[in-house]
Design an enzyme around this catalytic site. Structure first.
Site, PDB file in Angstrom:
ATOM      1  N   CYS A  62     -65.747 -40.462   5.787  1.00  0.00           N
ATOM      2  CA  CYS A  62     -65.368 -39.213   5.130  1.00  0.00           C
ATOM      3  C   CYS A  62     -64.793 -38.194   6.124  1.00  0.00           C
ATOM      4  O   CYS A  62     -63.682 -38.397   6.594  1.00  0.00           O
ATOM      5  CB  CYS A  62     -66.528 -38.665   4.316  1.00  0.00           C
ATOM      6  SG  CYS A  62     -65.962 -37.678   2.918  1.00  0.00           S
ATOM      7  N   HIS A  68     -68.304 -42.986   0.844  1.00  0.00           N
ATOM      8  CA  HIS A  68     -69.613 -42.949   1.517  1.00  0.00           C
ATOM      9  C   HIS A  68     -70.390 -44.230   1.259  1.00  0.00           C
ATOM     10  O   HIS A  68     -71.220 -44.292   0.345  1.00  0.00           O
ATOM     11  CB  HIS A  68     -70.420 -41.735   1.036  1.00  0.00           C
ATOM     12  CG  HIS A  68     -69.906 -40.450   1.551  1.00  0.00           C
ATOM     13  ND1 HIS A  68     -70.351 -39.900   2.727  1.00  0.00           N
ATOM     14  CD2 HIS A  68     -68.957 -39.611   1.070  1.00  0.00           C
ATOM     15  CE1 HIS A  68     -69.710 -38.763   2.940  1.00  0.00           C
ATOM     16  NE2 HIS A  68     -68.845 -38.576   1.962  1.00  0.00           N
ATOM     17  N   GLU A  87     -72.780 -45.284   2.909  1.00  0.00           N
ATOM     18  CA  GLU A  87     -74.191 -45.098   3.278  1.00  0.00           C
ATOM     19  C   GLU A  87     -75.065 -44.750   2.085  1.00  0.00           C
ATOM     20  O   GLU A  87     -76.296 -44.813   2.156  1.00  0.00           O
ATOM     21  CB  GLU A  87     -74.335 -44.037   4.383  1.00  0.00           C
ATOM     22  CG  GLU A  87     -74.207 -42.581   3.949  1.00  0.00           C
ATOM     23  CD  GLU A  87     -72.761 -42.123   3.804  1.00  0.00           C
ATOM     24  OE1 GLU A  87     -71.848 -42.986   3.862  1.00  0.00           O
ATOM     25  OE2 GLU A  87     -72.531 -40.919   3.605  1.00  0.00           O
TER      26      GLU A  87
HETATM   27  N1  LIG Z   1     -65.488 -31.701   3.991  1.00  0.00           N
HETATM   28  C1  LIG Z   1     -64.505 -32.763   3.970  1.00  0.00           C
HETATM   29  C2  LIG Z   1     -65.162 -34.088   4.208  1.00  0.00           C
HETATM   30  C3  LIG Z   1     -65.981 -34.513   3.041  1.00  0.00           C
HETATM   31  C4  LIG Z   1     -67.288 -35.167   3.403  1.00  0.00           C
HETATM   32  O1  LIG Z   1     -67.540 -35.616   4.507  1.00  0.00           O
HETATM   33  N2  LIG Z   1     -68.177 -35.160   2.415  1.00  0.00           N
HETATM   34  C5  LIG Z   1     -69.530 -35.433   2.672  1.00  0.00           C
HETATM   35  C6  LIG Z   1     -70.356 -34.565   1.802  1.00  0.00           C
HETATM   36  C7  LIG Z   1     -71.806 -34.739   2.097  1.00  0.00           C
HETATM   37  C8  LIG Z   1     -72.640 -34.319   0.939  1.00  0.00           C
HETATM   38  O2  LIG Z   1     -72.192 -33.377   0.239  1.00  0.00           O
HETATM   39  O3  LIG Z   1     -73.675 -34.920   0.746  1.00  0.00           O
HETATM   40  C9  LIG Z   1     -63.751 -32.778   2.642  1.00  0.00           C
HETATM   41  O4  LIG Z   1     -64.148 -32.017   1.740  1.00  0.00           O
HETATM   42  O5  LIG Z   1     -62.799 -33.563   2.515  1.00  0.00           O
END
Ligand SMILES: N[C@@H](CCC(=O)NCCCC(=O)O)C(=O)O
Length: 249
Positions: free
Chosen positions: A94, A208, A210
């Site tokens: 991400c 994601h 994970e």
């Molecule tokens: N902020 C960036 C990357 C998005 C990202 O890494 N999302 C993870 C979110 C984690 C969570 O909310 O649990 C974008 O908005 O593109």
């Protein structure tokens, strides 16, 4: 009070299918990155609600209120370049995928959902049901001849439609010259890529894995492949340096 933290999902996946010991790298700048790289067997770049500073890719300023994390940027971008130089395996997730692209000269779109013809890739974090927030949100098309496909050999999947979750507003606009896209959302958003010429495992994904590796074999396999690459790297680094011996007279 500021904290350096990571979601338990990353800790569990490293202890699980990756088969490693997670070490949190503090967002403390490039000097820390340089010092810690020789002590790592792999680099996992995590997601974050914060965003890469637009100045790092000559982008327009963020909309007011868009979260940023310059301390993280100043740590991860040198880490990425140092890891690629060393051949250290990299799995970028991400925000990590976006950092990988920017570190190598690529650019980002800041709010994909505002672009004509594009989807809303952000899953509102105020969703009451976690599964809605982290569940599968759309499918991606995956290059049948790419590295992801190679790692997923033998599993039951179709390159035409791999379901993924989606928790991002930003995305790859112009891929860096060395970033070879390997997956695309229906609206053309680049959702994964490998680094051309990388000496080791170097893959980034916008989704994601994970969150669902326990039930999604493609997610699990991606982490297993990263762990295998990290153990291979550790083994090579443990070999005594071959010193040239004088030829017998
Ligand atoms: N902020 C960036 C990357 C998005 C990202 O890494 N999302 C993870 C979110 C984690 C969570 O909310 O649990 C974008 O908005 O593109």
């Amino acid at each position: 009070m500021p904290n350096h933290a990571v979601s338990d999902h990353y800790i569990k996946v490293v202890l699980g299918p990756v088969g490693g010991i997670p070490v949190l790298v503090p967002a403390a700048g490039g000097a820390v990155a340089e010092e810690i790289l020789p002590r790592l067997d792999g680099l996992m770049l995590t997601g974050s609600r914060s965003n890469v500073a637009p100045g790092l890719y000559a982008g327009p300023p963020h909309l007011e209120g868009t979260p940023e994390d310059p301390a993280r940027d100043s740590t991860t971008l040198p880490l990425i370049l140092g890891a690629l130089e060393a051949g250290l395996p990299i799995l970028a997730i991400c925000r990590g995928f976006q950092e990988l692209n920017v570190a190598l000269g690529g650019t980002l779109d800041q709010r994909i959902q505002d672009l004509p013809g594009r989807m809303d890739h952000s899953t509102p974090s105020d969703q009451a049901l976690p599964k809605v927030r982290t569940g599968k949100a759309h499918a991606v098309r995956v290059a049948a001849d790419g590295l992801l496909a190679r790692h997923w050999q033998g599993l039951d999947w179709s390159p035409d439609a791999v379901p993924v979750n989606s928790l991002h507003n930003q995305g790859v606009a112009h891929p860096a010259a060395r970033l070879v896209p390997e997956a695309w959302a229906p609206d053309g958003t680049i959702e994964a890529g490998r680094i051309e010429g990388a000496r080791g495992f170097a893959i980034g994904v916008q989704w994601h894995p994970e969150y669902d590796w326990a039930e999604d074999m493609l997610s699990r396999r991606l982490f297993e492949a990263f762990g295998h690459a990290a153990r291979g790297y550790a083994s090579r680094m443990a070999q005594p340096a071959l010193t040239p011996t004088l030829a017998a007279e």
